[in-house]
Scaffold this motif. Structure first.
Motif, PDB file in Angstrom:
ATOM      1  N   GLU A  81       0.818  -1.214   0.000  1.00 53.17           N
ATOM      2  CA  GLU A  81       0.000   0.000   0.000  1.00 53.17           C
ATOM      3  C   GLU A  81       0.855   1.270   0.000  1.00 53.17           C
ATOM      4  O   GLU A  81       0.564   2.236  -0.720  1.00 53.17           O
ATOM      5  CB  GLU A  81      -0.925  -0.001   1.221  1.00 53.17           C
ATOM      6  CG  GLU A  81      -1.802   1.239   1.329  1.00 53.17           C
ATOM      7  CD  GLU A  81      -2.661   1.233   2.580  1.00 53.17           C
ATOM      8  OE1 GLU A  81      -3.446   2.182   2.754  1.00 53.17           O
ATOM      9  OE2 GLU A  81      -2.550   0.290   3.389  1.00 53.17           O
ATOM     10  N   LYS A  82       1.934   1.285   0.804  1.00 50.07           N
ATOM     11  CA  LYS A  82       2.790   2.476   0.878  1.00 50.07           C
ATOM     12  C   LYS A  82       3.480   2.754  -0.456  1.00 50.07           C
ATOM     13  O   LYS A  82       3.639   3.920  -0.850  1.00 50.07           O
ATOM     14  CB  LYS A  82       3.823   2.303   1.991  1.00 50.07           C
ATOM     15  CG  LYS A  82       3.239   2.346   3.392  1.00 50.07           C
ATOM     16  CD  LYS A  82       4.327   2.244   4.449  1.00 50.07           C
ATOM     17  CE  LYS A  82       3.743   2.312   5.852  1.00 50.07           C
ATOM     18  NZ  LYS A  82       4.799   2.191   6.908  1.00 50.07           N
ATOM     19  N   GLN A  83       3.908   1.695  -1.148  1.00 44.50           N
ATOM     20  CA  GLN A  83       4.514   1.872  -2.467  1.00 44.50           C
ATOM     21  C   GLN A  83       3.526   2.472  -3.450  1.00 44.50           C
ATOM     22  O   GLN A  83       3.867   3.366  -4.238  1.00 44.50           O
ATOM     23  CB  GLN A  83       4.993   0.527  -3.021  1.00 44.50           C
ATOM     24  CG  GLN A  83       6.190  -0.086  -2.325  1.00 44.50           C
ATOM     25  CD  GLN A  83       6.503  -1.451  -2.913  1.00 44.50           C
ATOM     26  OE1 GLN A  83       5.976  -2.464  -2.448  1.00 44.50           O
ATOM     27  NE2 GLN A  83       7.332  -1.489  -3.926  1.00 44.50           N
ATOM     28  N   ILE A  84       2.302   1.977  -3.409  1.00 40.85           N
ATOM     29  CA  ILE A  84       1.271   2.459  -4.319  1.00 40.85           C
ATOM     30  C   ILE A  84       0.966   3.926  -4.058  1.00 40.85           C
ATOM     31  O   ILE A  84       0.904   4.745  -4.990  1.00 40.85           O
ATOM     32  CB  ILE A  84      -0.011   1.614  -4.171  1.00 40.85           C
ATOM     33  CG1 ILE A  84       0.254   0.173  -4.627  1.00 40.85           C
ATOM     34  CG2 ILE A  84      -1.160   2.229  -4.959  1.00 40.85           C
ATOM     35  CD1 ILE A  84      -0.863  -0.796  -4.322  1.00 40.85           C
ATOM     36  N   GLN A  85       0.794   4.279  -2.791  1.00 43.56           N
ATOM     37  CA  GLN A  85       0.456   5.664  -2.460  1.00 43.56           C
ATOM     38  C   GLN A  85       1.596   6.616  -2.798  1.00 43.56           C
ATOM     39  O   GLN A  85       1.351   7.755  -3.230  1.00 43.56           O
ATOM     40  CB  GLN A  85       0.062   5.776  -0.986  1.00 43.56           C
ATOM     41  CG  GLN A  85      -1.224   5.045  -0.629  1.00 43.56           C
ATOM     42  CD  GLN A  85      -2.403   5.474  -1.489  1.00 43.56           C
ATOM     43  OE1 GLN A  85      -2.576   6.660  -1.763  1.00 43.56           O
ATOM     44  NE2 GLN A  85      -3.215   4.514  -1.919  1.00 43.56           N
ATOM     45  N   GLN A  86       2.833   6.169  -2.634  1.00 42.89           N
ATOM     46  CA  GLN A  86       3.966   7.020  -3.000  1.00 42.89           C
ATOM     47  C   GLN A  86       4.025   7.218  -4.508  1.00 42.89           C
ATOM     48  O   GLN A  86       4.318   8.316  -5.000  1.00 42.89           O
ATOM     49  CB  GLN A  86       5.284   6.407  -2.502  1.00 42.89           C
ATOM     50  CG  GLN A  86       6.507   7.277  -2.790  1.00 42.89           C
ATOM     51  CD  GLN A  86       6.398   8.660  -2.186  1.00 42.89           C
ATOM     52  OE1 GLN A  86       6.207   8.813  -0.983  1.00 42.89           O
ATOM     53  NE2 GLN A  86       6.516   9.704  -3.016  1.00 42.89           N
ATOM     54  N   LYS A  87       3.743   6.168  -5.264  1.00 43.83           N
ATOM     55  CA  LYS A  87       3.712   6.288  -6.729  1.00 43.83           C
ATOM     56  C   LYS A  87       2.629   7.268  -7.156  1.00 43.83           C
ATOM     57  O   LYS A  87       2.830   8.062  -8.090  1.00 43.83           O
ATOM     58  CB  LYS A  87       3.480   4.909  -7.350  1.00 43.83           C
ATOM     59  CG  LYS A  87       3.342   4.919  -8.864  1.00 43.83           C
ATOM     60  CD  LYS A  87       4.559   5.522  -9.566  1.00 43.83           C
ATOM     61  CE  LYS A  87       5.795   4.649  -9.411  1.00 43.83           C
ATOM     62  NZ  LYS A  87       6.930   5.188 -10.214  1.00 43.83           N
ATOM     63  N   ILE A  88       1.481   7.242  -6.484  1.00 46.12           N
ATOM     64  CA  ILE A  88       0.396   8.169  -6.814  1.00 46.12           C
ATOM     65  C   ILE A  88       0.812   9.606  -6.543  1.00 46.12           C
ATOM     66  O   ILE A  88       0.522  10.516  -7.335  1.00 46.12           O
ATOM     67  CB  ILE A  88      -0.871   7.795  -6.022  1.00 46.12           C
ATOM     68  CG1 ILE A  88      -1.445   6.485  -6.568  1.00 46.12           C
ATOM     69  CG2 ILE A  88      -1.916   8.909  -6.098  1.00 46.12           C
ATOM     70  CD1 ILE A  88      -2.575   5.916  -5.749  1.00 46.12           C
ATOM     71  N   ILE A  89       1.503   9.837  -5.441  1.00 47.16           N
ATOM     72  CA  ILE A  89       2.009  11.182  -5.136  1.00 47.16           C
ATOM     73  C   ILE A  89       2.977  11.635  -6.231  1.00 47.16           C
ATOM     74  O   ILE A  89       2.902  12.784  -6.710  1.00 47.16           O
ATOM     75  CB  ILE A  89       2.707  11.198  -3.766  1.00 47.16           C
ATOM     76  CG1 ILE A  89       1.677  11.021  -2.651  1.00 47.16           C
ATOM     77  CG2 ILE A  89       3.475  12.509  -3.568  1.00 47.16           C
ATOM     78  CD1 ILE A  89       2.291  10.826  -1.268  1.00 47.16           C
ATOM     79  N   ASP A  90       3.864  10.747  -6.647  1.00 45.59           N
ATOM     80  CA  ASP A  90       4.830  11.083  -7.701  1.00 45.59           C
ATOM     81  C   ASP A  90       4.119  11.453  -9.006  1.00 45.59           C
ATOM     82  O   ASP A  90       4.478  12.435  -9.676  1.00 45.59           O
ATOM     83  CB  ASP A  90       5.783   9.910  -7.952  1.00 45.59           C
ATOM     84  CG  ASP A  90       6.667   9.595  -6.754  1.00 45.59           C
ATOM     85  OD1 ASP A  90       6.796  10.472  -5.876  1.00 45.59           O
ATOM     86  OD2 ASP A  90       7.220   8.483  -6.703  1.00 45.59           O
ATOM     87  N   ILE A  91       3.123  10.649  -9.374  1.00 45.79           N
ATOM     88  CA  ILE A  91       2.388  10.903 -10.622  1.00 45.79           C
ATOM     89  C   ILE A  91       1.618  12.218 -10.532  1.00 45.79           C
ATOM     90  O   ILE A  91       1.604  13.013 -11.483  1.00 45.79           O
ATOM     91  CB  ILE A  91       1.428   9.738 -10.926  1.00 45.79           C
ATOM     92  CG1 ILE A  91       2.225   8.461 -11.235  1.00 45.79           C
ATOM     93  CG2 ILE A  91       0.519  10.087 -12.107  1.00 45.79           C
ATOM     94  CD1 ILE A  91       1.367   7.218 -11.373  1.00 45.79           C
TER      95      ILE A  91
END
Length: 201
Positions: free
Chosen positions: A40-50
């Protein structure tokens, strides 16, 4: 290895409608194992980056996010909340037939796209790219927007695509994955992480 009887007892004790546990037990019983591929943390960080890339790249543009149903739901919801610039939201669905073109559905409900619009197609996973290509051609012909860009959360194998907004999460295999919008026989799209199913050796 736990017996089937013990597994069934655990299912009832924890929650009779816990679909993740049901799926997990079913996979144990059929010689399958589940691994967490993207937490979940990886996914949310990727969303922030995008979202930061979208904010910086299109701050002076008219942006419409078009979610590709059904897998886009959690990704689209989290992404739109993370974006700071003004945006509009649309959705469409499709059905893919073997050997035929993709059949686009619900497109008549789209009203926000015009010649000044940057369309960002939001989807859960980019596999072969055929579906996204068909949707892109359809939107380009019907609405004639300023540009169309792709925003999948997950992509199979690293690839250079001109239309990609940012580098998605990458899976270098053809293994079945589910969670966070991706389904496992229709269920488990609501998982917060993304998992892969593998056969036991």
């Amino acid at each position: 290895m736990m017996t089937n009887k013990i597994l069934k007892i655990l299912l009832v004790i924890i929650h009779p409608e816990n679909y993740f546990l049901k799926g997990y037990i079913a996979m144990i019983q059929t010689s399958k194992i589940v691994n967490c591929l993207f937490h979940e943390k990886q996914i949310q960080q990727k969303i922030i980056d995008i979202s930061e890339i979208i904010d910086n790249t299109f701050k002076d543009d008219e942006v419409v996010l078009v979610g590709v149903l059904n897998g886009c739901y959690p990704f689209l919801a989290d992404l739109m909340r993370s974006i700071s610039i003004p945006i509009q939201i649309e959705t469409l669905s499709y059905k893919s037939y073997s050997g035929d073109n993709v059949n686009i559905k619900n497109s008549d409900n789209i009203t926000s796209i015009n010649k000044n619009t940057i369309v960002i197609l939001v989807d859960d996973i980019f596999d072969s790219g055929r579906t996204m290509k068909e949707i892109t051609e359809y939107i380009a012909e019907k609405y004639k927007p300023k540009d169309i860009r792709w925003c999948p959360l997950v992509i199979r194998y690293p690839m250079k695509r001109r239309r990609l907004i940012a580098e998605p999460l990458v899976i270098n295999s053809d293994k079945w994955i589910f969670g966070y919008g991706l389904d496992n026989n229709g269920f488990q799209r609501n998982e917060r992480s993304i998992y892969t199913i593998e056969s036991k050796k």
